[in-house]
Design an enzyme around this catalytic site. Structure first.
Site, short mmCIF file in Angstrom:
data_model
loop_
_atom_site.label_atom_id
_atom_site.label_comp_id
_atom_site.label_asym_id
_atom_site.label_seq_id
_atom_site.Cartn_x
_atom_site.Cartn_y
_atom_site.Cartn_z
N LYS A 143 41.99 48.82 27.03
CA LYS A 143 40.57 48.64 26.87
C LYS A 143 39.82 49.85 27.45
O LYS A 143 40.44 50.58 28.21
CB LYS A 143 40.11 47.35 27.55
CG LYS A 143 40.69 47.20 28.98
CD LYS A 143 39.83 46.43 29.86
CE LYS A 143 38.75 47.26 30.49
NZ LYS A 143 39.19 48.11 31.61
N ASP A 172 43.75 42.79 27.76
CA ASP A 172 42.76 42.59 28.82
C ASP A 172 43.62 42.06 29.96
O ASP A 172 44.04 40.90 29.93
CB ASP A 172 41.72 41.55 28.40
CG ASP A 172 40.68 41.38 29.48
OD1 ASP A 172 41.07 41.26 30.65
OD2 ASP A 172 39.48 41.36 29.16
N HIS A 173 43.93 42.92 30.92
CA HIS A 173 45.00 42.52 31.85
C HIS A 173 44.61 41.29 32.68
O HIS A 173 45.46 40.63 33.25
CB HIS A 173 45.44 43.70 32.74
CG HIS A 173 44.53 43.98 33.88
ND1 HIS A 173 43.37 44.69 33.76
CD2 HIS A 173 44.61 43.62 35.19
CE1 HIS A 173 42.79 44.77 34.95
NE2 HIS A 173 43.51 44.13 35.83
N LYS A 177 46.87 37.57 34.46
CA LYS A 177 46.93 37.13 35.86
C LYS A 177 47.26 35.64 35.90
O LYS A 177 46.66 34.85 35.17
CB LYS A 177 45.58 37.37 36.55
CG LYS A 177 45.28 38.85 36.81
CD LYS A 177 43.97 39.00 37.54
CE LYS A 177 43.52 40.45 37.59
NZ LYS A 177 44.08 41.23 38.68
N GLU A 211 34.64 44.90 43.48
CA GLU A 211 35.65 45.81 44.02
C GLU A 211 35.06 46.56 45.19
O GLU A 211 33.88 46.94 45.15
CB GLU A 211 36.08 46.81 42.95
CG GLU A 211 36.80 46.12 41.80
CD GLU A 211 37.32 47.14 40.82
OE1 GLU A 211 38.41 47.67 41.07
OE2 GLU A 211 36.63 47.41 39.83
N ASP A 230 33.51 48.80 31.21
CA ASP A 230 34.80 48.81 31.89
C ASP A 230 35.26 47.39 32.24
O ASP A 230 36.43 47.06 32.10
CB ASP A 230 34.68 49.66 33.17
CG ASP A 230 36.02 49.88 33.86
OD1 ASP A 230 37.03 49.98 33.15
OD2 ASP A 230 36.05 49.96 35.11
N HIS A 235 36.74 41.76 31.02
CA HIS A 235 37.21 40.81 32.04
C HIS A 235 36.19 39.70 32.31
O HIS A 235 36.53 38.53 32.35
CB HIS A 235 37.53 41.52 33.37
CG HIS A 235 38.48 42.68 33.24
ND1 HIS A 235 39.44 42.76 32.27
CD2 HIS A 235 38.61 43.82 33.98
CE1 HIS A 235 40.13 43.89 32.41
NE2 HIS A 235 39.64 44.54 33.44
N LYS A 325 31.51 48.39 41.58
CA LYS A 325 32.39 49.18 42.44
C LYS A 325 31.69 49.35 43.80
O LYS A 325 30.45 49.25 43.89
CB LYS A 325 32.59 50.58 41.84
CG LYS A 325 33.24 50.57 40.46
CD LYS A 325 34.74 50.56 40.56
CE LYS A 325 35.39 50.71 39.20
NZ LYS A 325 36.80 50.34 39.23
N LYS A 330 36.79 43.24 47.78
CA LYS A 330 37.53 43.16 46.52
C LYS A 330 37.76 41.67 46.31
O LYS A 330 38.50 41.03 47.05
CB LYS A 330 38.87 43.91 46.64
CG LYS A 330 39.83 43.55 45.51
CD LYS A 330 40.28 44.77 44.76
CE LYS A 330 41.19 44.40 43.61
NZ LYS A 330 40.71 44.72 42.30
C1 BG6 Z 1 40.37 47.72 35.02
C2 BG6 Z 1 39.21 48.65 35.17
O1 BG6 Z 1 40.40 47.16 33.73
O2 BG6 Z 1 40.28 46.67 35.96
C3 BG6 Z 1 39.15 49.18 36.58
O3 BG6 Z 1 39.33 49.72 34.27
C4 BG6 Z 1 39.18 48.07 37.59
O4 BG6 Z 1 37.99 49.98 36.78
C5 BG6 Z 1 40.33 47.12 37.30
O5 BG6 Z 1 39.35 48.63 38.87
C6 BG6 Z 1 40.28 45.89 38.18
O6 BG6 Z 1 41.46 45.16 38.00
P1 BG6 Z 1 42.08 44.28 39.15
O7 BG6 Z 1 43.30 43.68 38.53
O8 BG6 Z 1 42.37 45.19 40.29
O9 BG6 Z 1 41.02 43.27 39.48
#
Ligand code: BG6
Length: 473
Positions: A143, A172-173, A177, A211, A230, A235, A325, A330
């Site tokens: 993405k 979309d990682h 999770k 974050e 982003d 997400h 950010k 986090k």
């Molecule tokens: C990514 C973004 O998709 O997700 C990053 O490009 C971000 O900017 C990250 O830091 C956050 O992922 P996670 O798994 O650390 O919450």
């Protein structure tokens, strides 16, 4: 086959994930991992880089005895996707592997590239005849998919000319999770929540993807993308969809994705004017001094949105969502604020501390759930106080849950698209985001916020207008 193999994503996530899958014996022995990028290194150089990456980032510690068996299956071919010569060479090497190692012409093509290169690379693979094998082909795309609705539609057409929808795996990682997958299990494996999961019982919902780190050394990427593209477009909206969608007919890719598309299409499209009161953006102090960032940049590092869903279940329930950010923590969290009791009996007692019931879903860290409710404080009077009931993943299941990328890579290899986003879903998400981009392109600047805070003042205004406030601010 990883394009962009010497990049950050490959090193931090993909190769450690492949190592973990290998150690758990989840991928077939004759799997070959081939990386390409413009860096001029050889197989040995690449293997050394990967070993280092595994040592640094892998969930399962690198074991000297299991490394050599993986290392011999890792190859690297320097090349530039715009150069036909190097792509033809790549084709020959891959087809030799089919002959020598029984890889059967099956390919997972992973685009660990800057988003502007996705379309070209997919075309290059096809133009160089690399899809003409007897096996299956799957294209995994990172993405953001496009930069707005128009470019996402164009990218869909470019890729769609060579790959069918069931061959395309848009990552979309967050969907990989464990705690995100559990949102659906929580909702649909328990009978007690569904009856109250609606506008009659829920007052407002808050989703935070915060974050504490800044953009680190991703200035060039971030300047093109910003917080909305982003994390917001993907997400955040995916979390929103999972929390609000109707029960799917069954647990399969199409049923789940159909429901996600339906709910995303019910999210109200703000007009550019509405954005003045429903959207807030911010930029952390010091962002403009980061490497590869324009000193007068107006790229947002924080965005908050108030969203409404126009359907029977959710009409008039505000959803406040935010990401940024360099914030105070986090933390990815969903807070469901239930309505107050209709009539309070305890007027003579101290009910100051009695908050409406709240369900907090902690996606990360300290994964778990907290449900708050009012309780009588022991003693002769009827004093009421809010207390917590907790479920903690680690206490219950221990640590060591698989990383999102492990699950997603395995699913892509198995051809299971349940945890990947479909083309129509992505376009719906861009439709929600597009007016915001237009609003911002009309001028103005993000509000400044201090590093380590919860974002700019304007973000607090969104819930305040409705008499609400962020659970954390
Ligand atoms: C990514 C973004 O998709 O997700 C990053 O490009 C971000 O900017 C990250 O830091 C956050 O992922 P996670 O798994 O650390 O919450």
């Amino acid at each position: 086959m990883i394009f962009g193999a010497s990049g950050d994503l490959a090193k931090r996530k993909l190769l450690p994930a492949l190592y973990n899958l290998h150690v758990q014996k989840l991928i077939p022995d004759n799997t070959k991992i081939v990386g390409t990028s413009r860096s001029e290194i050889d197989d040995e150089g690449f293997r050394a880089q990967i070993k280092e990456a595994i040592l640094e980032h892998s969930r399962i510690e690198l074991e000297e005895k299991s490394w050599p068996s993986l290392a011999e299956d890792i190859h690297y071919i320097p090349g530039d996707v715009t150069d036909e010569g190097s792509m033809q060479k790549l084709r020959t090497i891959l087809s030799d592997m089919d002959d020598q190692h029984g890889t059967g012409g099956n390919r997972v093509w992973y685009m660990a590239l800057l988003p502007q290169f996705f379309g070209n690379t997919a075309e290059t693979i096809a133009r160089n005849g690399m899809l003409d094998t007897s096996g299956w082909h799957r294209l995994v795309i990172e993405k953001p998919f496009g930069f707005d609705l128009a470019s996402a539609t164009e990218l869909s057409a470019t890729i769609g000319a060579h790959f069918s929808e069931d061959q395309i795996f848009r990552i979309d990682h967050y969907l990989g999770k464990e705690t995100v997958q559990n949102l659906l299990v929580f909702r649909f494996a328990n009978a007690i929540f569904e009856p109250i999961w609606n506008r009659r019982h829920i007052d407002n919902v808050q989703i935070t993807v915060a974050e504490d780190l800044g953009i680190e050394n991703r200035g060039a990427f971030y300047e093109r993308v910003g917080a909305l593209r982003d994390v917001g477009q993907n997400h955040l909206l995916q979390l929103l969809a999972l929390i609000t969608m109707e029960p799917p007919v069954s647990w399969d890719a199409e049923s789940i994705r159909n429901e996600k598309v339906k709910i995303l299409s019910s999210v109200r499209r703000w007009s550019v004017r509405d954005c003045e009161t429903t959207i807030a953006r911010g930029q952390y102090e010091g962002y403009r001094d980061e490497k590869d960032v324009d000193p007068s940049s107006s790229v947002e590092t924080f965005v908050a949105m108030k969203l409404l869903i126009d359907n029977w279940r959710w009409a008039d329930v505000p959803f406040y969502v935010r990401t940024g950010k360099a914030l105070a923590a986090k933390e990815t969290e969903i807070v469901i604020n239930f309505k107050r009791v209709p009539h309070l009996l305890f007027s003579k007692t101290d009910v100051e501390e009695l908050e409406p019931n709240r369900l907090i879903i902690r996606i990360q860290p300290n994964e778990g759930f907290t449900l708050t409710f009012g309780t009588k404080v022991p003693g002769p009077q009827v004093n009421v106080r809010t207390v917590d009931m907790d479920f903690d993943y680690e206490n219950e299941f221990g640590s060591g849950t698989p990383e999102a990328y492990e699950r997603l890579l395995l699913d892509a290899m198995n051809g299971d698209a349940t945890l990947f986003t479909r083309a129509d879903e992505i376009l719906e998400a861009w439709e929600i985001v597009d007016p915001i981009l237009s609003f911002w392109s009309g001028g103005g600047r993000p509000g400044r916020y201090e590093k380590g805070s919860w974002g700019p003042d304007a973000a607090n205004e969104l819930p305040r207008q409705d008499g609400n406030r962020w659970a954390k601010r």
